[in-house]
Design an enzyme around this catalytic site. Structure first.
Site, PDB file in Angstrom:
ATOM      1  N   GLY A  31       0.918  -1.024   0.027  1.00  0.00           N
ATOM      2  CA  GLY A  31       0.062   0.001   0.039  1.00  0.00           C
ATOM      3  C   GLY A  31       0.857   1.332  -0.035  1.00  0.00           C
ATOM      4  N   HIS A  34       2.317   4.771  -4.959  1.00  0.00           N
ATOM      5  CA  HIS A  34       2.989   5.889  -5.643  1.00  0.00           C
ATOM      6  C   HIS A  34       3.227   5.620  -6.859  1.00  0.00           C
ATOM      7  CE1 HIS A  34       6.731   3.830  -5.057  1.00  0.00           C
ATOM      8  NE2 HIS A  34       6.618   3.621  -3.831  1.00  0.00           N
ATOM      9  N   HIS A  37       4.945   2.356  -7.862  1.00  0.00           N
ATOM     10  CA  HIS A  37       3.889   1.037  -7.927  1.00  0.00           C
ATOM     11  C   HIS A  37       3.064   1.241  -9.087  1.00  0.00           C
ATOM     12  CE1 HIS A  37       4.549   1.501  -3.322  1.00  0.00           C
ATOM     13  NE2 HIS A  37       4.486   0.294  -3.640  1.00  0.00           N
ATOM     14  N   GLN A  61       7.585  -9.445   8.088  1.00  0.00           N
ATOM     15  CA  GLN A  61       8.637  -9.087   7.550  1.00  0.00           C
ATOM     16  C   GLN A  61       9.363  -7.688   8.143  1.00  0.00           C
ATOM     17  OE1 GLN A  61       6.697  -8.519   3.512  1.00  0.00           O
ATOM     18  NE2 GLN A  61       8.010  -6.517   3.487  1.00  0.00           N
ATOM     19  N   GLU A 150      12.829  -3.301  -9.110  1.00  0.00           N
ATOM     20  CA  GLU A 150      14.201  -3.470  -8.933  1.00  0.00           C
ATOM     21  C   GLU A 150      14.717  -2.744  -7.744  1.00  0.00           C
ATOM     22  OE1 GLU A 150      16.441  -3.362 -12.679  1.00  0.00           O
ATOM     23  OE2 GLU A 150      15.598  -5.352 -13.399  1.00  0.00           O
ATOM     24  N   ASP A 152      14.087  -3.058  -4.854  1.00  0.00           N
ATOM     25  CA  ASP A 152      14.186  -4.298  -3.960  1.00  0.00           C
ATOM     26  C   ASP A 152      15.054  -5.316  -4.598  1.00  0.00           C
ATOM     27  OD1 ASP A 152      12.724  -3.263  -1.331  1.00  0.00           O
ATOM     28  OD2 ASP A 152      11.388  -2.735  -2.728  1.00  0.00           O
ATOM     29  N   GLN A 155      15.468  -8.662  -2.699  1.00  0.00           N
ATOM     30  CA  GLN A 155      14.075  -9.452  -2.469  1.00  0.00           C
ATOM     31  C   GLN A 155      13.676  -9.949  -3.933  1.00  0.00           C
ATOM     32  OE1 GLN A 155      10.498  -7.586  -0.563  1.00  0.00           O
ATOM     33  NE2 GLN A 155       9.893  -7.084  -2.707  1.00  0.00           N
ATOM     34  N   ARG A 189       8.199   5.152   1.985  1.00  0.00           N
ATOM     35  CA  ARG A 189       8.928   5.680   2.908  1.00  0.00           C
ATOM     36  C   ARG A 189       9.082   7.318   2.860  1.00  0.00           C
ATOM     37  NH1 ARG A 189      10.906   1.582   6.444  1.00  0.00           N
ATOM     38  NH2 ARG A 189      10.492  -0.430   5.600  1.00  0.00           N
TER      39      ARG A 189
END
Length: 283
Positions: A31, A34, A37, A61, A150, A152, A155, A189
């Site tokens: 969520g 921005h 996403h 996590q 990318e 992350d 991940q 963030r």
């Protein structure tokens, strides 16, 4: 727009689409959406007949309870933003008990060392939580393709390993990092940054650019020490780590190998807000 908070109605709906031969794509998010996403959603819309966007702040996590508490939750705004992208996007926004059942806890995974470096070194059991929630989403949604940014990158590689370990028929699609005008990687963030820290955080991107230039002629150790010195002289950010790693195994580079692909990874704090970024070094 179809919005599901329970998994069984979603499963039934997706089964009808799959029975008709439609390709289903998944964009997993926490969520606070921005433009970064939305770029994943747009790519999914181009490649798939149906797109599911999951919105779920995954508690397993987070190793820092304060970070989990402070993570923005803006479901109504997120839905409006997705409607602007395309009105027939499917949203899956469960609560923790709906997704996990009675016990909200992580499985343990062996990602063959990918989980032990960088983010895994500084965030205890983080990737067990990531692997658990993605496995749950893949089991419920059964997507043909899943789209991850990318930004992350560690991940992304771990999720690719997850599909290999579990032998899941999901194509994992990595999508380019979307950046603000300053170069700062877009992140939920960022909205928590003060105007000063948001401006000064562009130093992360500037450092990555310079590191890429240096890596052309200098060793990985030289570049790493240069970055550490730069941050020591920069009062607005605190460096947590900087590493240059092989993109396949994420192991820190000791000596460059011909044909190998390398990437620089960085994590830094702006006040108490943790920011990460990365950049390919030899392409």
């Amino acid at each position: 727009m179809q919005i599901f908070k329970e998994k069984q109605p979603l499963i039934d709906t997706l089964l009808s689409y799959k029975s008709a031969g439609e390709i289903v794509g998944l964009v997993p998010t926490m969520g606070a959406l921005h433009d970064g996403h939305l770029s994943l959603v747009q790519q999914a819309l181009q490649e798939c007949d149906r797109v599911v966007v999951s919105i779920f702040v995954n508690p397993t996590q987070f190793d820092n309870p304060k970070d989990l508490e402070m993570y923005p939750r803006t479901l109504d705004q997120d839905i409006e933003l997705l409607k602007q992208a395309q009105d027939d996007i499917i949203v899956f926004a469960p609560n923790a008990n709906e997704l996990y059942g009675k016990k909200v806890a992580s499985e343990h995974f062996d990602f063959q060392g990918l989980e032990k470096v960088m983010e895994g070194k500084y965030r205890n059991a983080h990737f067990d939580g990531v692997g658990t929630v993605i496995k749950l989403f893949f089991t419920i949604i059964k997507p043909d393709k899943a789209f991850f940014g990318e930004k992350d990158f560690q991940q992304l590689q771990i999720i690719r390993k997850l599909t290999e370990i579990l032998e899941l028929p999901v194509e994992i699609v990595g999508c380019p990092i979307l950046r603000e005008e300053s170069g700062l990687a877009r992140s939920s963030r960022n909205e928590r940054l003060s105007s000063l820290h948001r401006e000064k955080a562009a130093f992360i991107y500037e450092t990555l650019i310079k590191s890429k230039q240096l890596f052309g002629t200098k060793s990985a150790d030289y570049v790493t020490e240069w970055v550490k010195n730069e941050f020591q002289n920069y009062p607005f950010l605190k460096l947590e780590y900087f590493e240059i790693a092989d993109i396949q195994n994420l192991k820190r580079v000791n000596r460059k190998r011909e044909g190998a692909q390398y990437r620089a990874f960085i994590a830094a704090y702006a006040d108490d807000i943790r920011l990460i970024d990365n950049m390919p070094l030899n392409n």
